[in-house]
Design a protein around this motif. Sequence first.
Motif, short mmCIF file in Angstrom:
data_model
loop_
_atom_site.label_atom_id
_atom_site.label_comp_id
_atom_site.label_asym_id
_atom_site.label_seq_id
_atom_site.Cartn_x
_atom_site.Cartn_y
_atom_site.Cartn_z
N VAL A 1 0.86 -1.18 0.00
CA VAL A 1 0.00 0.00 0.00
C VAL A 1 0.90 1.23 0.00
O VAL A 1 1.93 1.27 0.69
CB VAL A 1 -0.92 0.01 1.24
CG1 VAL A 1 -1.71 1.31 1.31
CG2 VAL A 1 -1.86 -1.20 1.20
N ALA A 2 0.52 2.25 -0.79
CA ALA A 2 1.34 3.45 -0.92
C ALA A 2 0.54 4.70 -0.52
O ALA A 2 -0.61 4.61 -0.10
CB ALA A 2 1.87 3.58 -2.35
N ALA A 3 1.18 5.86 -0.65
CA ALA A 3 0.54 7.17 -0.50
C ALA A 3 -0.10 7.34 0.90
O ALA A 3 0.39 6.81 1.89
CB ALA A 3 -0.45 7.40 -1.62
N GLY A 4 -1.20 8.10 0.94
CA GLY A 4 -1.80 8.46 2.22
C GLY A 4 -2.23 7.27 3.06
O GLY A 4 -2.09 7.27 4.30
N TRP A 5 -2.77 6.25 2.42
CA TRP A 5 -3.19 5.07 3.16
C TRP A 5 -1.99 4.41 3.85
O TRP A 5 -2.12 3.87 4.97
CB TRP A 5 -3.88 4.06 2.25
CG TRP A 5 -5.37 4.07 2.29
CD1 TRP A 5 -6.24 4.31 1.26
CD2 TRP A 5 -6.20 3.79 3.43
NE1 TRP A 5 -7.55 4.21 1.68
CE2 TRP A 5 -7.55 3.89 3.00
CE3 TRP A 5 -5.94 3.48 4.76
CZ2 TRP A 5 -8.63 3.69 3.86
CZ3 TRP A 5 -7.02 3.28 5.63
CH2 TRP A 5 -8.34 3.38 5.17
N ALA A 6 -0.82 4.41 3.22
CA ALA A 6 0.36 3.81 3.83
C ALA A 6 0.72 4.53 5.13
O ALA A 6 1.09 3.89 6.13
CB ALA A 6 1.54 3.85 2.86
N LEU A 7 0.61 5.85 5.12
CA LEU A 7 0.90 6.60 6.34
C LEU A 7 -0.11 6.28 7.44
O LEU A 7 0.27 6.18 8.62
CB LEU A 7 0.90 8.10 6.06
CG LEU A 7 2.00 8.59 5.09
CD1 LEU A 7 1.88 10.10 4.90
CD2 LEU A 7 3.39 8.22 5.60
N GLU B 1 -4.04 3.31 -3.34
CA GLU B 1 -2.89 3.15 -4.23
C GLU B 1 -1.97 2.07 -3.69
O GLU B 1 -1.69 2.03 -2.49
CB GLU B 1 -2.14 4.47 -4.35
CG GLU B 1 -2.96 5.59 -4.98
CD GLU B 1 -2.49 6.97 -4.58
OE1 GLU B 1 -2.26 7.79 -5.48
OE2 GLU B 1 -2.37 7.21 -3.35
N ILE B 2 -1.49 1.22 -4.58
CA ILE B 2 -0.48 0.24 -4.21
C ILE B 2 0.67 0.35 -5.20
O ILE B 2 0.50 0.82 -6.32
CB ILE B 2 -1.03 -1.20 -4.17
CG1 ILE B 2 -1.36 -1.72 -5.58
CG2 ILE B 2 -2.23 -1.31 -3.25
CD1 ILE B 2 -1.67 -3.22 -5.62
N ASP C 1 -0.92 16.76 1.78
CA ASP C 1 0.44 16.25 1.93
C ASP C 1 1.13 16.90 3.12
O ASP C 1 1.83 16.24 3.89
CB ASP C 1 1.25 16.51 0.66
CG ASP C 1 0.66 15.83 -0.56
OD1 ASP C 1 0.18 14.70 -0.42
OD2 ASP C 1 0.67 16.44 -1.65
N ARG C 2 0.93 18.21 3.28
CA ARG C 2 1.51 18.91 4.43
C ARG C 2 0.92 18.39 5.73
O ARG C 2 1.63 18.23 6.73
CB ARG C 2 1.31 20.41 4.29
CG ARG C 2 2.07 21.03 3.11
CD ARG C 2 2.13 22.55 3.21
NE ARG C 2 0.82 23.17 3.10
CZ ARG C 2 0.26 23.53 1.95
NH1 ARG C 2 0.88 23.31 0.80
NH2 ARG C 2 -0.93 24.12 1.93
N ALA C 3 -0.39 18.10 5.72
CA ALA C 3 -1.03 17.55 6.91
C ALA C 3 -0.50 16.15 7.21
O ALA C 3 -0.27 15.80 8.38
CB ALA C 3 -2.54 17.52 6.73
#
Length: 213
Positions: free
Chosen positions: A43-49, A64-65, A174-176
């Motif tokens: 898993v990538a992007a915001g979900w990864a965080l 996104e993966i 992204d900043r958040a």
Amino acid sequence: MTDDLPAGGVVIDSAELTARWARAWQPEQAALRLRGVEAPWCVAAGWALDLFRGARTRPHGDLEIAVPAALFPRIRERFPEYEFDAIGSGRVWTGTAAPAMAATHQTWLRDPGTGDYLLDVFREPHQGDTWICRRDPAIRAPYESVIERTADGIPYLAPEVVLLFKAKSARPKDRADFAGTLPLLGPERRARLSGWLEQVHPGHPWLTELQPG
């Protein structure tokens, strides 16, 4: 890649696009479909965080993966009832035609019955078991060092890698994401992200915040 996009492709109106992503999968659904696949996906992007932080912190417009580009066929065969569309520079090429696939790195999983998009698959550069950064191929790391897992086994991209990609646009979300993740980054993660930012985005404002207190 996008410098050599083939002719054709369509632009989907933003309102329609939002509607078509309204039923995007959750990480658990993707993990179930990809259980046991012989490819180091994550898993990538915001979900990864959010997986790293252990809680959902904001709405996500899609899932996104990331997968090694050469192993994309192993991912694709797990979804025989769906279709993939190639995406590049805001245009969509229906189906995985070779020219569009070769010129792009992004692929959307589509339900052919409803037209809904369910999953966003990034086909990433790599060399064997080594991940190569799409933004700067000099940045490389073994997959085992950039893919982590939740307690229930969902693989996700390491937060410092996710934030490197988010630094380019640094949109409000992204900043958040950076602000919410920063307190959880230890010295090693901060140092790695700082080094990458200096290399890819020298002078980026996040560099100051990454300095030891």
